[in-house]
Write a protein that holds these residues in place. Structure first.
Motif, mmCIF file in Angstrom:
data_model
loop_
_atom_site.group_PDB
_atom_site.id
_atom_site.type_symbol
_atom_site.label_atom_id
_atom_site.label_comp_id
_atom_site.label_asym_id
_atom_site.label_seq_id
_atom_site.Cartn_x
_atom_site.Cartn_y
_atom_site.Cartn_z
ATOM 1 N N LYS A 42 -10.893 4.658 2.834
ATOM 2 C CA LYS A 42 -11.913 4.227 3.787
ATOM 3 C C LYS A 42 -13.055 5.240 3.863
ATOM 4 N N LYS A 43 -12.730 6.509 3.747
ATOM 5 C CA LYS A 43 -13.764 7.543 3.759
ATOM 6 C C LYS A 43 -14.696 7.389 2.566
ATOM 7 N N SER A 71 -4.926 5.423 2.660
ATOM 8 C CA SER A 71 -5.861 4.505 3.315
ATOM 9 C C SER A 71 -7.034 5.262 3.932
ATOM 10 N N ALA A 72 -6.750 6.410 4.523
ATOM 11 C CA ALA A 72 -7.820 7.195 5.138
ATOM 12 C C ALA A 72 -8.809 7.683 4.081
ATOM 13 N N LEU A 86 0.822 -1.214 0.000
ATOM 14 C CA LEU A 86 0.000 0.000 0.000
ATOM 15 C C LEU A 86 0.856 1.264 0.000
ATOM 16 N N GLN A 103 -14.432 1.022 3.922
ATOM 17 C CA GLN A 103 -13.570 -0.049 4.414
ATOM 18 C C GLN A 103 -12.153 0.176 3.912
ATOM 19 N N SER A 104 -11.209 -0.523 4.533
ATOM 20 C CA SER A 104 -9.811 -0.334 4.158
ATOM 21 C C SER A 104 -9.543 -0.923 2.778
ATOM 22 N N PRO A 105 -8.461 -0.480 2.111
ATOM 23 C CA PRO A 105 -8.134 -1.049 0.792
ATOM 24 C C PRO A 105 -7.962 -2.560 0.830
ATOM 25 N N SER A 106 -7.287 -3.082 1.857
ATOM 26 C CA SER A 106 -7.056 -4.528 1.922
ATOM 27 C C SER A 106 -8.366 -5.294 2.049
ATOM 28 N N SER A 107 -9.325 -4.773 2.805
ATOM 29 C CA SER A 107 -10.632 -5.427 2.937
ATOM 30 C C SER A 107 -11.419 -5.319 1.643
ATOM 31 N N GLN A 135 1.086 6.392 3.005
ATOM 32 C CA GLN A 135 0.157 5.267 2.979
ATOM 33 C C GLN A 135 -1.066 5.566 3.831
ATOM 34 N N SER A 136 -0.852 6.184 4.977
ATOM 35 C CA SER A 136 -1.977 6.480 5.871
ATOM 36 C C SER A 136 -2.948 7.468 5.235
#
Length: 263
Positions: A247-248, A243-244, A227, A252-256, A239-240
């Protein structure tokens, strides 16, 4: 980009038209990177899926970037084109309009379950006229109807100046250029472009760029890139931050989001 000629009103290959007796047909094409199946339409629906590789599907004023764990449903009579972003094993399912798994005129991005993938692989190997063909077709349509859909879509404008800007960003999603800098390149003022974004796409420049970058995340994550690398490739500071934002947008997170669901 190499263009693969396609008749605008007839199937890609002769003898593949779905009928009431054989309502699901499959066309397999192994394509190199940067090939284009020119814009065309037909009376049946189509599921565009790549066993390997990544394709870009454009229908009307929208484009989708589709990795191997996703497919896209294209409704009957929709004018569409398919471009390969990398070498791809393209598998197109033609589905007779009478048994279309989705109603309406909108495209749908589908999660491809392990079961659906294996059904498609098996269907490509079946002999015409076998009883197995009919059974697999029934299972495929049932599994398509059960597929979860995902909102990965990038809207495209009609204004030539705005379209030129959008195409530049799609080609280089990490571009740091501002709206003012793009304005110089496409020959319009930043104020005009901002107004066009709101009028034609219903969002701001920054919102559209974010949507486009998130769509580009799909093939990168599909290739198993970390990521942190994906974030860098798409122009995010960390990365954070990526990812944020993901998810927004998707809840859900990219991995999920990109996890392959077992069936």
């Amino acid at each position: 980009m190499a263009i693969v000629p396609v008749n605008h009103t007839r199937p890609h290959l002769p003898g593949t038209t779905p009928t009431p007796k054989r309502p699901v047909r499959l066309v397999a094409r192994d394509l190199d990177a940067s090939e284009l199946l020119a814009a065309h339409r037909h009376a049946w629906g189509q599921v565009t899926y790549a066993l390997d590789g990544v394709v870009r599907v454009t229908v009307g004023n929208s484009t989708w970037i589709v990795p191997p764990m996703r497919a896209i449903w294209i409704p009957p009579r929709a004018l569409h084109e398919v471009a390969t972003l990398e070498k791809a094993k393209l598998r197109a399912l033609y589905v007779h309009a009478d048994i279309a798994p989705f109603k309406g005129e909108e495209c749908e991005v589908l999660e491809v379950s392990a079961l659906l993938r294996e059904l498609i692989v098996a269907f490509a190997q079946v002999q015409a006229g076998e009883a197995r063909e009919s059974m697999l077709a029934t299972l495929i349509v049932d599994e398509l109807a059960r597929s979860r859909t995902q909102p990965i879509r990038v809207a495209l404008p009609t204004d030539k100046r705005l379209k030129a800007l959008c195409e530049m960003l799609i080609a280089d999603p990490a571009s740091p250029l501002t709206l003012d800098e793009f304005a110089v390149r496409v020959g319009a003022s930043a104020r005009t472009l901002a107004r066009l974004f709101e009028r034609e796409l219903g969002m701001s420049f920054s919102q559209w760029r974010q949507q486009m970058r998130l769509a580009h995340a799909a093939p990168l994550i599909a290739r198993g890139l970390p990521l942190s690398h994906v974030a860098s490739e798409l122009g995010y500071a960390s990365q954070s931050a990526f990812s944020a934002m993901f998810k927004k947008t998707f809840g859900q997170s990219p991995s999920s989001f990109f996890a392959r669901k077992e069936s």
